[in-house]
Design a protein around this motif. Structure first.
Motif, short mmCIF file in Angstrom:
data_model
loop_
_atom_site.label_atom_id
_atom_site.label_comp_id
_atom_site.label_asym_id
_atom_site.label_seq_id
_atom_site.Cartn_x
_atom_site.Cartn_y
_atom_site.Cartn_z
N PRO A 107 0.83 -1.22 0.00
CA PRO A 107 0.00 0.00 0.00
C PRO A 107 0.85 1.25 0.00
CG PRO A 107 0.06 -0.96 2.19
CD PRO A 107 0.78 -1.93 1.29
N LEU A 108 0.19 2.38 -0.26
CA LEU A 108 0.86 3.66 -0.26
C LEU A 108 1.19 4.09 1.17
CD1 LEU A 108 -1.34 5.50 -2.92
CD2 LEU A 108 0.86 4.39 -3.27
N SER A 109 2.20 4.90 1.29
CA SER A 109 2.64 5.33 2.62
C SER A 109 1.73 6.41 3.20
CB SER A 109 4.09 5.83 2.55
OG SER A 109 4.19 6.91 1.62
N ASP A 110 1.23 7.31 2.37
CA ASP A 110 0.39 8.41 2.85
C ASP A 110 -1.02 7.89 3.14
OD1 ASP A 110 -0.89 10.73 3.45
OD2 ASP A 110 -0.19 11.83 1.69
N PRO A 111 -1.57 8.09 4.34
CA PRO A 111 -2.93 7.57 4.64
C PRO A 111 -4.00 8.18 3.74
CG PRO A 111 -1.76 8.14 6.67
CD PRO A 111 -0.94 8.67 5.53
N SER A 112 -3.91 9.48 3.43
CA SER A 112 -4.94 10.09 2.58
C SER A 112 -4.89 9.53 1.17
CB SER A 112 -4.73 11.61 2.55
OG SER A 112 -3.45 11.94 2.03
N ASP A 113 -3.70 9.34 0.61
CA ASP A 113 -3.58 8.74 -0.71
C ASP A 113 -4.09 7.30 -0.70
OD1 ASP A 113 -2.49 11.09 -1.55
OD2 ASP A 113 -0.42 10.40 -1.48
N ARG A 114 -3.77 6.59 0.34
CA ARG A 114 -4.23 5.20 0.43
C ARG A 114 -5.75 5.12 0.53
NH1 ARG A 114 -1.04 3.94 4.06
NH2 ARG A 114 -2.34 4.12 5.92
N ALA A 115 -6.37 6.04 1.29
CA ALA A 115 -7.83 6.04 1.40
C ALA A 115 -8.48 6.37 0.06
CB ALA A 115 -8.27 7.03 2.46
N LEU A 116 -7.95 7.36 -0.67
CA LEU A 116 -8.53 7.72 -1.96
C LEU A 116 -8.38 6.58 -2.96
CD1 LEU A 116 -9.81 9.70 -3.91
CD2 LEU A 116 -7.56 10.73 -4.28
N ARG A 149 -13.53 20.08 -8.35
CA ARG A 149 -12.21 20.69 -8.57
C ARG A 149 -11.19 20.17 -7.58
NH1 ARG A 149 -14.22 26.83 -8.58
NH2 ARG A 149 -15.39 25.91 -6.84
N VAL A 150 -11.61 20.00 -6.32
CA VAL A 150 -10.71 19.43 -5.32
C VAL A 150 -10.41 17.97 -5.66
CG1 VAL A 150 -10.41 18.93 -2.87
CG2 VAL A 150 -11.59 21.01 -3.59
N LEU A 151 -11.42 17.25 -6.14
CA LEU A 151 -11.20 15.86 -6.53
C LEU A 151 -10.23 15.76 -7.70
CD1 LEU A 151 -11.91 12.86 -6.27
CD2 LEU A 151 -13.89 13.28 -7.74
N HIS A 152 -10.34 16.68 -8.65
CA HIS A 152 -9.41 16.68 -9.78
C HIS A 152 -7.97 16.90 -9.30
CE1 HIS A 152 -7.59 17.66 -13.65
NE2 HIS A 152 -7.16 18.78 -13.12
N ARG A 153 -7.79 17.84 -8.38
CA ARG A 153 -6.43 18.10 -7.88
C ARG A 153 -5.89 16.92 -7.08
NH1 ARG A 153 -7.64 21.93 -4.93
NH2 ARG A 153 -7.40 21.00 -2.88
N ARG A 154 -6.74 16.27 -6.30
CA ARG A 154 -6.28 15.13 -5.50
C ARG A 154 -5.96 13.93 -6.39
NH1 ARG A 154 -4.10 13.76 -2.69
NH2 ARG A 154 -5.13 12.30 -1.26
N LEU A 155 -6.73 13.72 -7.45
CA LEU A 155 -6.40 12.64 -8.37
C LEU A 155 -5.06 12.88 -9.04
CD1 LEU A 155 -9.86 11.98 -10.08
CD2 LEU A 155 -8.70 10.52 -8.42
#
Length: 416
Positions: free
Chosen positions: A237-246, A307-313
């Motif tokens: 899995p990814l190290s960042d929890p927010s990236d892993r959750a997304l 827009r926030v979803l686009h930036r996070r992706l």
């Protein structure tokens, strides 16, 4: 007393386009106006015309939907102009399909594939740097902005330019679709190998980048990968929890919904272009997009804004260091596969010819009559089950027993 003029309305086709651009279904738009969904469909088809307060509310809502579309069109035109100015000169289309080049600009309206997002992000393809094979200075500056034919560009050079332009972004896109690094690279390589096999067809396509993108996404979302041993176990899995959750939320979406969300909110395609690339109707695509957004917003409330979803992706796709193979290796792999299939077809044809020849050589040359069916033999007494003896049988038994008394009961060997 003067009568107030009716609010102006766009044509019926433009009404539907504005609704779809705002990602609204007929039922949602009808709820905002205060009418039924059937009335909205009748207004969009031209079978009916809104009147009174419904007309005013409908006109105001369409005007509100038209403002973001106009701004997006202005940004799109500016992005097109910038892409034409920054595109290498050796990537223009030529009339010859064998030496045709790839255009790094938006496709014409009405094509099967949609435009690339004008905003720079991890999904945006960047023009490849100039190389000795495709020097930018080979064309005079006054001809660099004209869509004229490319001079001296071979098919291999055009393919390498397309690969350098699209491959980095495609690897990141397929990683978000699959969550697997190796499968993302494999999908991009397979898509470009197919493109090299059908290069005349891909070179003629108004949007070669869209052709390769559709092939890569279809290979990445193929359900047969689950049966391959190398893809049965999950990756680290990814190290960042927010990236892993997304990433977990994206992978829990059904593949069509995941692809629709990536194309519309990640890459920036319009709703009709997303529907065309996913081979679905525009209402079905809008429903998939709304469902995917609601699912992501339910699990991650901070990403409820598109827009926030686009930036996070884009940020999630940029976290992994994903590198694609070199263009010559992809072309060599495509040619090796083509040679393997050719040899397999030749071997199968030779085996078929050999089996046919053997059958012709061993087949009988004369007529052999078939064996006639068996006939019943008459006069054979039927079998009798064991039971009491008849009078004749008893007399025969008695006679045999009397004859045994006059002879030796046992034979003994005599010495010589």
């Amino acid at each position: 007393m003067t009568r107030r003029s009716a609010a102006p309305l766009p044509p019926p086709g433009e009404r539907r386009r504005l609704r779809e651009a705002g990602s609204l279904t007929p039922a949602q738009l009808a709820a905002r106006v205060g009418v039924s969904a059937g009335a909205v469909r009748a207004w969009e088809s031209g079978r009916a015309t809104p009147r009174g307060r419904s007309r005013e509310a409908y006109a105001k809502l369409l005007a509100a939907l038209a403002e973001p579309a106009a701004k997006a069109g202005a940004r799109e035109s500016a992005a097109k102009a910038g892409a034409r100015e920054s595109a290498p000169a050796g990537l223009r289309e030529g009339p010859d399909p064998a030496v045709v080049a790839v255009r790094l600009k938006e496709p014409v309206p009405g094509t099967r594939h949609g435009p690339v997002a004008p905003e720079p992000s991890a999904f945006t393809q960047t023009p490849p740097p100039s190389s000795p094979s495709t020097p930018a200075a080979a064309v005079p500056p006054e001809e660099q902005d004209s869509p004229g034919p490319a001079s001296g560009l071979t098919p291999a050079q055009a393919f390498d330019a397309l690969y350098a332009f699209c491959a980095p972004a495609l690897v990141r896109q397929t990683y978000l679709l699959t969550g697997r690094r190796d499968l993302a690279r494999e999908s991009v390589e397979q898509a470009f190998q197919r493109a090299w096999e059908r290069w005349p067809e891909v070179a003629r396509d108004p949007d070669p980048a869209g052709w390769v993108r559709a092939a890569a996404h279809e290979w990445a979302l193929s359900p047969w990968h689950r049966y391959r041993p190398r893809y049965r176990h999950p990756e680290p899995p990814l190290s960042d929890p927010s990236d892993r959750a997304l990433l977990e939320v994206l992978l829990h979406l059904p593949p069509p919904y995941r692809r629709t969300l990536l194309l519309h909110d990640g890459i920036g395609l319009g709703l009709p272009d997303t529907a065309a690339e996913t081979e679905a109707s525009t209402p079905a695509t809008a429903g998939r997009l709304l469902y995917a957004r609601e699912t992501v917003a339910t699990r991650l409330p901070d990403l409820s804004d598109p827009r926030v979803l686009h930036r996070r992706l884009a940020e999630l796709a940029s976290t992994e260091r994903l590198r694609a193979a070199e263009p010559p290796a992809v072309r060599d792999g495509s040619e090796r596969r083509a040679r393997s299939w050719t040899r397999a077809a030749i071997a199968f044809t030779a085996a078929l010819i050999g089996a046919t020849t053997l059958a012709l050589c061993t087949a009988p040359t004369g007529y052999e009559p078939p064996v006639p069916p068996g006939e019943t033999v008459r006069g054979v007494p039927p079998r009798v089950a064991p039971g009491p003896l008849s009078e004749d049988q008893r007399e025969l038994r008695s006679k045999l027993r009397e004859e045994l008394l006059h002879g030796p009961e046992r034979l003994a060997p005599q010495p010589r």
